[in-house]
Design a protein around this motif. Structure first.
Motif, PDB file in Angstrom:
ATOM      1  N   ASP A 332       0.984  -1.126  -0.085  1.00 30.99           N
ATOM      2  CA  ASP A 332       0.135   0.074  -0.032  1.00 30.99           C
ATOM      3  C   ASP A 332       0.961   1.283   0.119  1.00 30.99           C
ATOM      4  OD1 ASP A 332      -2.411  -1.537   0.072  1.00 30.99           O
ATOM      5  OD2 ASP A 332      -2.176  -1.803   2.326  1.00 30.99           O
ATOM      6  N   VAL A 333       0.789   1.806  -1.095  1.00 31.55           N
ATOM      7  CA  VAL A 333       1.660   3.279  -1.322  1.00 31.55           C
ATOM      8  C   VAL A 333       0.850   4.501  -1.865  1.00 31.55           C
ATOM      9  CG1 VAL A 333       3.632   4.109  -2.770  1.00 31.55           C
ATOM     10  CG2 VAL A 333       3.617   1.677  -2.062  1.00 31.55           C
ATOM     11  N   LEU A 334       1.139   5.447  -1.191  1.00 30.60           N
ATOM     12  CA  LEU A 334       0.300   6.679  -1.335  1.00 30.60           C
ATOM     13  C   LEU A 334       0.668   7.283  -2.810  1.00 30.60           C
ATOM     14  CD1 LEU A 334      -1.820   8.207   0.633  1.00 30.60           C
ATOM     15  CD2 LEU A 334      -0.253   9.927   0.930  1.00 30.60           C
ATOM     16  N   GLN A 335      -0.273   7.392  -3.553  1.00 29.69           N
ATOM     17  CA  GLN A 335      -0.316   7.616  -5.037  1.00 29.69           C
ATOM     18  C   GLN A 335      -0.933   9.159  -5.342  1.00 29.69           C
ATOM     19  OE1 GLN A 335       1.739   5.429  -7.766  1.00 29.69           O
ATOM     20  NE2 GLN A 335       2.617   5.451  -5.590  1.00 29.69           N
ATOM     21  N   MET A 336      -0.464   9.822  -6.187  1.00 25.36           N
ATOM     22  CA  MET A 336      -1.006  11.090  -6.723  1.00 25.36           C
ATOM     23  C   MET A 336      -2.246  10.845  -7.541  1.00 25.36           C
ATOM     24  SD  MET A 336       0.709  13.902  -8.931  1.00 25.36           S
ATOM     25  CE  MET A 336       2.113  13.807  -7.863  1.00 25.36           C
ATOM     26  N   ILE A 337      -3.447  11.380  -7.177  1.00 19.88           N
ATOM     27  CA  ILE A 337      -4.451  11.155  -7.997  1.00 19.88           C
ATOM     28  C   ILE A 337      -4.475  12.162  -9.156  1.00 19.88           C
ATOM     29  CG2 ILE A 337      -6.996  10.992  -8.395  1.00 19.88           C
ATOM     30  CD1 ILE A 337      -6.945  10.723  -5.201  1.00 19.88           C
ATOM     31  N   LYS A 338      -4.006  11.431 -10.493  1.00 18.34           N
ATOM     32  CA  LYS A 338      -3.933  12.452 -11.789  1.00 18.34           C
ATOM     33  C   LYS A 338      -4.975  13.314 -12.067  1.00 18.34           C
ATOM     34  CE  LYS A 338      -0.524   9.090 -13.756  1.00 18.34           C
ATOM     35  NZ  LYS A 338      -0.151   8.395 -14.840  1.00 18.34           N
ATOM     36  N   GLY A 339      -4.877  14.491 -12.002  1.00 20.00           N
ATOM     37  CA  GLY A 339      -6.023  15.214 -12.465  1.00 20.00           C
ATOM     38  C   GLY A 339      -6.753  15.908 -11.788  1.00 20.00           C
ATOM     39  N   ALA A 340      -6.563  15.325 -10.381  1.00 17.22           N
ATOM     40  CA  ALA A 340      -7.534  15.929  -9.143  1.00 17.22           C
ATOM     41  C   ALA A 340      -7.113  17.487  -8.817  1.00 17.22           C
ATOM     42  CB  ALA A 340      -7.259  15.116  -7.906  1.00 17.22           C
ATOM     43  N   ASP A 341      -7.902  18.451  -8.663  1.00 17.00           N
ATOM     44  CA  ASP A 341      -7.792  19.729  -8.239  1.00 17.00           C
ATOM     45  C   ASP A 341      -7.769  19.846  -6.780  1.00 17.00           C
ATOM     46  OD1 ASP A 341      -7.506  22.494  -9.180  1.00 17.00           O
ATOM     47  OD2 ASP A 341      -9.466  22.583  -7.811  1.00 17.00           O
ATOM     48  N   ALA A 342      -6.667  19.974  -6.263  1.00 19.71           N
ATOM     49  CA  ALA A 342      -6.305  20.193  -4.784  1.00 19.71           C
ATOM     50  C   ALA A 342      -7.062  21.281  -4.071  1.00 19.71           C
ATOM     51  CB  ALA A 342      -4.781  20.138  -4.495  1.00 19.71           C
ATOM     52  N   ALA A 343      -7.334  22.241  -4.750  1.00 20.88           N
ATOM     53  CA  ALA A 343      -7.911  23.680  -4.398  1.00 20.88           C
ATOM     54  C   ALA A 343      -9.562  23.453  -4.120  1.00 20.88           C
ATOM     55  CB  ALA A 343      -7.683  24.738  -5.027  1.00 20.88           C
ATOM     56  N   THR A 344     -10.190  22.519  -4.791  1.00 24.16           N
ATOM     57  CA  THR A 344     -11.736  22.437  -4.843  1.00 24.16           C
ATOM     58  C   THR A 344     -12.018  20.832  -4.289  1.00 24.16           C
ATOM     59  OG1 THR A 344     -11.741  21.689  -7.082  1.00 24.16           O
ATOM     60  CG2 THR A 344     -11.998  24.045  -6.366  1.00 24.16           C
ATOM     61  N   PHE A 345     -10.850  19.973  -4.037  1.00 27.76           N
ATOM     62  CA  PHE A 345     -11.120  18.816  -3.434  1.00 27.76           C
ATOM     63  C   PHE A 345     -11.881  18.684  -2.133  1.00 27.76           C
ATOM     64  CE2 PHE A 345     -10.364  14.602  -1.883  1.00 27.76           C
ATOM     65  CZ  PHE A 345     -10.752  13.662  -2.650  1.00 27.76           C
ATOM     66  N   GLU A 346     -13.060  18.017  -1.932  1.00 33.13           N
ATOM     67  CA  GLU A 346     -13.599  17.972  -0.809  1.00 33.13           C
ATOM     68  C   GLU A 346     -14.027  16.614  -0.632  1.00 33.13           C
ATOM     69  OE1 GLU A 346     -16.894  20.420   0.061  1.00 33.13           O
ATOM     70  OE2 GLU A 346     -17.343  20.952  -1.837  1.00 33.13           O
ATOM     71  N   LEU A 347     -14.347  16.031   0.712  1.00 31.01           N
ATOM     72  CA  LEU A 347     -15.052  14.860   0.909  1.00 31.01           C
ATOM     73  C   LEU A 347     -16.429  15.075   0.984  1.00 31.01           C
ATOM     74  CD1 LEU A 347     -13.109  12.850   3.598  1.00 31.01           C
ATOM     75  CD2 LEU A 347     -12.953  12.469   0.987  1.00 31.01           C
ATOM     76  N   ILE A 348     -17.275  14.376   0.483  1.00 31.13           N
ATOM     77  CA  ILE A 348     -18.735  14.640   0.555  1.00 31.13           C
ATOM     78  C   ILE A 348     -19.336  13.651   1.917  1.00 31.13           C
ATOM     79  CG2 ILE A 348     -21.302  14.271  -0.399  1.00 31.13           C
ATOM     80  CD1 ILE A 348     -19.277  16.458  -1.555  1.00 31.13           C
ATOM     81  N   THR A 349     -18.517  12.611   2.106  1.00 31.77           N
ATOM     82  CA  THR A 349     -18.946  11.889   3.132  1.00 31.77           C
ATOM     83  C   THR A 349     -17.864  11.375   4.063  1.00 31.77           C
ATOM     84  OG1 THR A 349     -18.476   9.831   1.944  1.00 31.77           O
ATOM     85  CG2 THR A 349     -20.835  10.378   1.985  1.00 31.77           C
ATOM     86  N   PRO A 350     -17.959  11.228   5.292  1.00 32.68           N
ATOM     87  CA  PRO A 350     -16.742  11.147   6.214  1.00 32.68           C
ATOM     88  C   PRO A 350     -16.087   9.735   5.952  1.00 32.68           C
ATOM     89  CG  PRO A 350     -18.809  11.498   7.343  1.00 32.68           C
ATOM     90  CD  PRO A 350     -19.214  11.590   6.209  1.00 32.68           C
ATOM     91  N   SER A 351     -16.793   8.881   5.544  1.00 36.33           N
ATOM     92  CA  SER A 351     -16.071   7.585   5.257  1.00 36.33           C
ATOM     93  C   SER A 351     -15.262   7.827   3.839  1.00 36.33           C
ATOM     94  CB  SER A 351     -16.963   6.633   4.807  1.00 36.33           C
ATOM     95  OG  SER A 351     -17.965   6.801   3.764  1.00 36.33           O
TER      96      SER A 351
END
Length: 470
Positions: A332-351
């Motif tokens: 299990d390695v942390l990977q960059m999500i290609k194309g994701a916009d960090a400025a507007t990224f948000e969780l909709i659900t706590p899970s």
């Protein structure tokens, strides 16, 4: 059966002995001093090590192409169908293993899966090959799909994993066949956890060693057993647990019982779960996250198993990939999500079942190209279900499935039990469409699952829908 020959035009060709068909070999191999060193077959394809005046070639039957990979014709030798070596490197087919040591390389007995040199354990299965460094190569012993050193036991499945909870499975075999090798299977093993006392949480100690306790093999009918995993090299006098996952001493940082390579113990801090950072780098599951901004890195509590996190430029999630290139073992390695916009990224659900950025919807951290961002609406969670919709349809995050037969453009959620579109009635309890229900007249009658339409009354009992004629 195929064979390699030099034709009258001095081309190296592959000839099928059954039908006589001949195919010129691509890649540039010549007829000068041509020789077949060894061949082997996979199915109906023939692979081979070849030689000409230039050096050693690997023939890949899938591409009908030979590649020159070594000019050391004097020292070159084939070890088996996967490995060969020259005076500088061990090779997997035609790929040099960096920093490998051909002089100490050997295939391990009692197994088809493992080999080693003085630095690496070489691991191969029917689908993967990788190197493993977190093992004492001076005391490696293999037994079928198990491999051990003097302190830890490992098991090969999709990848090589610590399997200290399985030690009883191979203890008797090791005592019978390797009683002369010092290791954990001896009654007087120097690093035994016998008599260990708790420091805090899962961290334990004896007079000489530090351990991280895990539980192994628990089921609904069988209690899990405690397993004490030795933390190799830990300095007992300066050892300091930071939380349930991380600890440090004056020289190293530890994630559970593994050393976090390159982490600075003086500036290291835990960020919760498998996340941590020092002054310069971010770490996840004990591995450095290349390119992450340690100063602006933040995690999403409750989604540690997904690895959802971000810095100012990128969003991340965990994936099972190689821990290093070219031949690192998968984990299990942390990977960059290609194309994701960090400025507007948000969780909709706590899970972490649903998340969005300006352009996309994410299901368990993975972009979902089929869901329309503009019309996306999260409806509600009812563990383990997590419901959402867009103009095209209705979605359930549990199982990553799209509900068939529902029109998203007309669908209306009536309550946590029922919804409908212009033609069908839908039950959130069963996850099923009720085509026999009359969508035009269907309405809820209470807040505990009651509903009715022109023909039936509906109730929800113990997770099932009951209906009666009116």
């Amino acid at each position: 059966m195929d064979k390699f020959i030099v034709d009258e035009d001095l081309q190296v060709i592959l000839q099928n002995e059954e039908d006589g068909a001949s195919t010129p070999i691509k890649g540039g191999i010549t007829a000068q001093d041509f020789e077949v060193i060894s061949t082997y077959t996979k199915g109906w394809l023939t692979f081979a090590y070849l030689r000409d005046r230039q050096g050693i070639w690997w023939f890949n039957a899938r591409k009908n192409k030979a590649s020159l990979f070594s000019r050391d014709t004097e020292a070159f030798r084939v070890i088996d169908e996967d490995y060969c070596c020259d005076s500088q490197y061990v090779y997997l087919e035609d790929q040099a293993v960096p920093d490998s040591d051909p002089d100490s390389f050997r295939l391990l007995p009692d197994t088809p899966y493992f080999a080693q040199d003085q630095r690496y354990l070489y691991v191969k299965s029917s689908t993967h090959f990788h190197l493993f460094e977190d093992i004492d190569t001076n005391s490696v012993i293999a037994h079928h799909d198990y491999c051990t050193d003097k302190d830890h036991l490992f098991h090969l499945s999709s990848s090589l994993r610590y399997a200290n909870g399985d030690k009883d499975e191979v203890r008797a075999w090791l005592q019978e066949h390797h009683l002369d090798v010092p290791g954990w299977w001896h009654n007087h093993y120097a690093r035994s956890a016998e008599g260990a006392t708790q420091i805090t949480g899962n961290w334990y100690e004896t007079e000489s060693s530090i351990f991280y306790k895990t539980e192994w093999g628990g089921t609904a009918h069988r209690e899990a057993k405690a397993v004490f995993n030795l933390i190799r090299g830990a300095d007992r006098s300066t050892f300091e647990p930071l939380d349930e996952q991380f600890a440090r001493d004056r020289e190293h940082v530890y994630f559970q019982w593994r050393t976090v390579k390159g982490a600075d113990p003086n500036t290291f801090q835990s960020l919760g779960g498998p996340f941590g950072r020092d002054r310069n780098h971010v770490y996840y599951n004990g591995y450095r996250v290349d390119g992450a901004d340690a100063q602006h890195f933040e995690t999403y509590a409750g989604t540690e198993h997904l690895g959802l996190s971000k810095d100012q430029q990128h969003v991340y999630r965990t994936e099972v990939v190689r821990t290093s290139q070219l031949f690192g073992h998968p984990d299990d390695v942390l990977q960059m999500i290609k194309g994701a916009d960090a400025a507007t990224f948000e969780l909709i659900t706590p899970s972490g079942s649903w998340a969005v950025d300006v352009d996309r919807v994410y299901l368990w951290g993975k972009p979902n190209k089929h869901i329309d961002r503009a019309s996306f609406t999260h409806l509600f969670d009812a563990d383990p279900q997590s419901w959402a919709m867009d103009k095209n349809g209705l979605y359930n995050a549990n199982g990553n499935r799209t509900v068939k037969g529902v029109n998203g453009s007309t669908f209306v959620m009536l309550n946590r039990y029922w919804g409908k579109d212009g033609h069908v009635v839908f039950s959130f309890v069963t996850g099923g469409v009720y085509k026999a229900g009359d969508a035009a007249t269907f309405q809820v009658t209470d807040d505990i699952g009651g509903a009715e339409d022109a023909l039936f009354r509906y109730t929800v009992e113990s997770g099932a829908v009951r209906k009666k004629k009116r």
